[in-house]
Enzyme design. Structure first.
Site, PDB file in Angstrom:
ATOM      1  N   ASP A 325      -0.922 -35.689  -4.981  1.00  0.00           N
ATOM      2  CA  ASP A 325      -1.074 -35.402  -3.559  1.00  0.00           C
ATOM      3  C   ASP A 325      -0.347 -34.096  -3.267  1.00  0.00           C
ATOM      4  O   ASP A 325       0.351 -33.549  -4.119  1.00  0.00           O
ATOM      5  CB  ASP A 325      -0.526 -36.551  -2.715  1.00  0.00           C
ATOM      6  CG  ASP A 325      -1.224 -36.668  -1.374  1.00  0.00           C
ATOM      7  OD1 ASP A 325      -1.786 -35.667  -0.903  1.00  0.00           O
ATOM      8  OD2 ASP A 325      -1.204 -37.762  -0.779  1.00  0.00           O
ATOM      9  N   GLU A 521      -0.818 -39.011   9.443  1.00  0.00           N
ATOM     10  CA  GLU A 521       0.323 -39.130   8.541  1.00  0.00           C
ATOM     11  C   GLU A 521       1.643 -39.375   9.267  1.00  0.00           C
ATOM     12  O   GLU A 521       1.713 -40.154  10.209  1.00  0.00           O
ATOM     13  CB  GLU A 521       0.383 -37.902   7.631  1.00  0.00           C
ATOM     14  CG  GLU A 521      -0.837 -37.818   6.728  1.00  0.00           C
ATOM     15  CD  GLU A 521      -0.688 -36.848   5.600  1.00  0.00           C
ATOM     16  OE1 GLU A 521       0.315 -36.891   4.885  1.00  0.00           O
ATOM     17  OE2 GLU A 521      -1.610 -36.028   5.415  1.00  0.00           O
TER      18      GLU A 521
END
Length: 828
Positions: A325, A521
């Site tokens: 990621d 997020e």
């Protein structure tokens, strides 16, 4: 995956490496993996074939070590150009959301296809050894191809979980794949297989449900939809793309729901709750898996060999490649974003190095040459990546074209999204059978989300946070107001859009559409599940209409179940609408009856997560259990619900952190007082004559982490909220801290206040380096000595000035200081 960030993040993460290493060492023993406990799975044989493996063998024999290392690196289009590939033979390119072609977030499918083609063309030019390896291009298409205006936008995953329909999920995957492919792209970072446990987590809406069995069913369906069934000896066709099972593992199980946090579960719970989606995805042929930012028992997943290699690749038989990621490797013990052999040795095959790719390529090459990364591990990673590239038909021989731009946003695709919206709605209350709306009714539609494409679409829409989405981005969609208006009128009624519930003629029924502002997020992390803990304006609207004797329907849009008992009590009917996306018509199909008295669709959705009875999380006592959902014709009456929060809001909700990540942190609200009165600071920007203009969010150190303000007249900026008790902080020598960038000083004084007591900080403002981030700290004792009651602070920060002053706010909080700071001059 995170969105594009400024280059300054590289430096910050370089410095963070040592501290991260120290923090992780304590968890190593507890995080030991026992592969025999893990479920067995196996990538289908069709992921490759002997002929392809032979081609890979032949190609790898020709490749230089530089070319092999390049395959392990992925850069973002915001920091790399096609020409860079002539020097740095990277294996992959990604577009992290705000990183649109040529810096344009709102590029067309044709623009995307052109950009991908330019990168691919350079990668296919043979180098001196005659070898050319095509790049693989990845993008976050997580609820449809959400990066492109006019694409088909589906409900976020939590809404799809409410639909409980794997067949629909497979169709959604196929539609999404066709539109991604239509823009020339062959890889999406989806599906998310998180099983959220604490709904304070800002990514909760990316999880389908709390039930691992449903996650497993959806994992299979979405992978098959995106990739199609893999066939031995054949490439994935031009209407399908590679899927990514993510984020491995337990990103939804972190302590207190902290994004990128630590999962403290034991191994059996880790497997039973969080791993169940992966065997299903692997068996269905998922070509890639993405490692999670988070940790298990203190060890970052990007460096956990037991999970990435022993469990995932060996016991679960995963034959594709593991991608990292966004700079996640930089969080591994002993690593920085530009140097992390540990991740590759642990089993990561491809670094996601959006802005760190150049330095990371150089250090990884060094580690491969000196044996820190063994030749066997390097070759294994390269083989896995090449295997996927061959399966996707990226090489010239047997090349698969993926650039049929007319596939984006077709009527057939939009119809699937409309169906998904309707199936995602969950009816929690319908006292008196107020729904569906009867033919011929006079309907008032109000609420901040009624005519907002941004709120109904949520984060990961055009931009990372999705805050600046407008109707123009989805001209083939309908806001909920537009859809309701059409359906009501088609049934012979009259609909009116109202601001704040105001009306001229009393309606037969009111529909109030409200909910969470867009977020993604960590910016969506919250302290409790209480909806609108301060300035409960939506509740006020519901109560006002109810008091007027008007039947009220509440349509709540959110990325998670929240404590809304007061709102449920104030409404006759309450619908959980989640984040439905662009097809508002799907809402009207269920809520509004036609002339024949029947709706296009009924309520079929049920709760994918428990709905809380108070503001605590994890949900200790559900108000409505998983699987709850009323149907039309049901005689269920929801009684008056308890409005007890179950938590001390002032204590639980953030008395120390007021603004960060580009927005006010709940329960604090950012407002402006100027010549136009007092109002919330909104995005897109708002202005009033002679006052303060709130600019759009800006990038300073990270994506959209600052908010820029320009004073055009006398005005004050406030961070206000419920009464907070700062007496503990006062007694421990805390200070009010502001991190900001002074963009223009002007000639007017600048004052800073807390609890209504102000100090002149003009000297500090003038001394600050212009255009650079600077910090000011004022001890809490200064405000207390001036008469502020720190046991009851409702205005935590107030900044006042006049024409000519401009600043970009990054952070405000109170923190302990180890220095004896003086007080600025008090404002008389």
């Amino acid at each position: 995956m995170m969105r594009r960030q400024a280059m300054g993040m590289v430096t910050a993460l370089l410095l963070a490496g040592t501290a991260t290493a120290t923090a992780q060492t304590t968890g190593t023993e507890a995080a030991k993996v026992h592969p025999e406990l893990w479920p067995a799975a196996k990538s289908p044989a069709a992921i490759t074939d002997p002929k392809t493996e032979a081609r890979i063998d032949a190609l790898m024999k020709k490749m230089t070590i530089e070319q092999k290392v390049g395959q392990l690196i992925q850069g973002d289009i915001s920091t790399i150009t096609p020409k860079d590939l002539e020097t740095y033979p990277l294996g992959s390119i990604l577009a992290g959301g705000n990183s649109g072609p040529n810096g344009n977030e709102r590029s067309t499918a044709a623009d995307w296809a052109k950009l991908v083609g330019e990168f691919r063309a350079v990668s296919l030019r043979p180098q001196a050894n005659g070898v050319a390896i095509p790049i693989i291009f990845g993008v976050d298409a997580v609820h449809g191809h959400n990066n492109i205006p006019g694409a088909t936008l589906f409900p976020h995953n939590i809404g799809l979980g409410a639909a409980r329909d794997p067949e629909l999920i497979q169709r959604i995957g196929a539609v999404t794949a066709a539109e991604i492919a239509g823009s020339g792209i062959e890889w999406t970072f989806a599906p998310t297989l998180a099983v959220p446990q604490d709904l304070r987590w800002g990514r909760s809406y990316e999880g389908y449900a709390s039930d691992p069995k449903l996650i497993a069913e959806y994992a299979k369906a979405m992978v098959l939809g995106l990739q199609g069934p893999l066939v031995a000896g054949k490439t994935v066709d031009g209407t399908h793309v590679a899927a990514t099972a993510k984020h491995f593992l337990a990103d939804g199980g972190t302590f207190e729901g902290k994004d990128q946090g630590d999962a403290k579960a034991d191994e059996k719970e880790l497997i039973a709750k969080h791993a169940m989606g992966y065997p299903a995805a692997i068996d269905a042929g998922a070509l890639t898996v993405m490692a999670s930012f988070s940790s298990w028992q203190g060890v970052k997943h990007h460096g956990n060999k037991g999970l990435l290699t022993d469990a995932l690749k060996e016991k679960m038989g995963f034959a594709g490649f593991v991608v990292g990621d966004w700079n996640g490797h930089g969080q591994v013990a002993g690593c920085s974003v530009t140097d992390c052999a540990q991740s590759i040795n642990a089993g990561l095959d491809m670094f996601m190095a959006p802005d760190s790719w150049k330095g990371l390529y150089e250090t990884t090459l060094k580690h491969a040459k000196d044996g820190t990364i063994s030749a066997a591990r390097l070759d294994d990673a390269v083989r896995r990546i090449l295997r996927v590239k061959y399966k996707l038909g990226l090489f010239p021989e047997g090349h698969v074209d993926r650039s049929v731009v007319k596939a984006v946003g077709t009527p057939e695709h939009l119809a699937v999204a409309r169906e998904a919206v309707a199936k995602s709605l969950v009816l929690l209350k319908n006292n008196g059978g107020i729904l569906p709306i009867k033919p011929g009714a006079r309907v008032l539609v109000t609420g901040p989300a009624a005519d907002s494409m941004a709120i109904q679409s949520g984060g990961w829409t055009i931009s990372w946070q999705g805050t600046d989405v407008t109707h123009a981005d989805f001209p083939n969609g309908q806001t909920i107001w537009e859809a309701l208006n059409k359906s009501v009128r088609d049934a012979g009624g009259v609909a009116t859009l109202s601001d704040g519930g105001v009306y001229k003629e009393k309606p037969d029924v009111a529909i109030v559409v409200f909910g969470e502002a867009p977020y993604a997020e960590f910016q969506g992390d919250v302290a409790t599940l209480d909806y609108q803990p301060s300035e409960a304006t939506d509740l006020a609207t519901l109560k006002k209409l109810k008091a007027a004797g008007i039947p009220v329907v509440a349509l709540f849009l959110s990325g998670r179940p929240m404590f809304t008992n007061p709102e449920i009590n104030a409404a006759d009917a309450f619908v959980a609408g989640w984040l439905p996306g662009s097809q508002g018509a799907g809402v009207a199909d269920v809520l509004v009856a036609g002339k024949d008295g029947k709706t296009v669709r009924g309520f079929t959705g049920t709760l994918p997560f428990a709905w809380p009875a108070d503001a605590r999380s994890p949900v200790e006592k559900p108000q409505f259990a998983v699987g709850y959902g009323l149907k039309y014709g049901a005689s269920t009456t929801v009684p008056q619900l308890s409005e007890e929060l179950g938590v001390n809001i002032a204590a639980a909700l953030n008395v120390e952190n007021y603004f960060s990540g580009g927005r006010a942190r709940a329960p604090w609200v950012l407002t402006v007082t100027d010549a136009g009165g007092s109002r919330p600071v909104e995005s897109p920007p708002v202005s009033s004559p002679g006052g303060l203009i709130a600019a759009r969010s800006v990038d300073v150190r990270a994506q959209e982490d600052g908010k820029s303000f320009v004073w055009t007249g006398p005005a004050a900026l406030h961070l206000s909220g419920p009464y907070a008790d700062l007496s503990r902080q006062l007694g421990n020598s805390f200070a009010l801290r502001i991190d900001w960038r002074i963009d223009a000083t002007g000639s007017a004084p600048v004052s800073l206040a807390l609890g209504g007591k102000a100090f002149d900080i003009s000297a500090a403002v003038k001394a600050a380096p212009k255009g650079q981030v600077s910090t000011i700290k004022v001890p809490l004792r200064c405000f207390a000595d001036a008469g502020a009651n720190l046991r009851q602070v409702d205005y935590a920060v107030s900044i006042q000035s006049d024409k000519g002053f401009a600043a970009t706010l990054l952070n405000t909080n109170v923190e302990a200081v180890g220095e004896n700071l003086p007080c600025p001059p008090a404002v008389k």
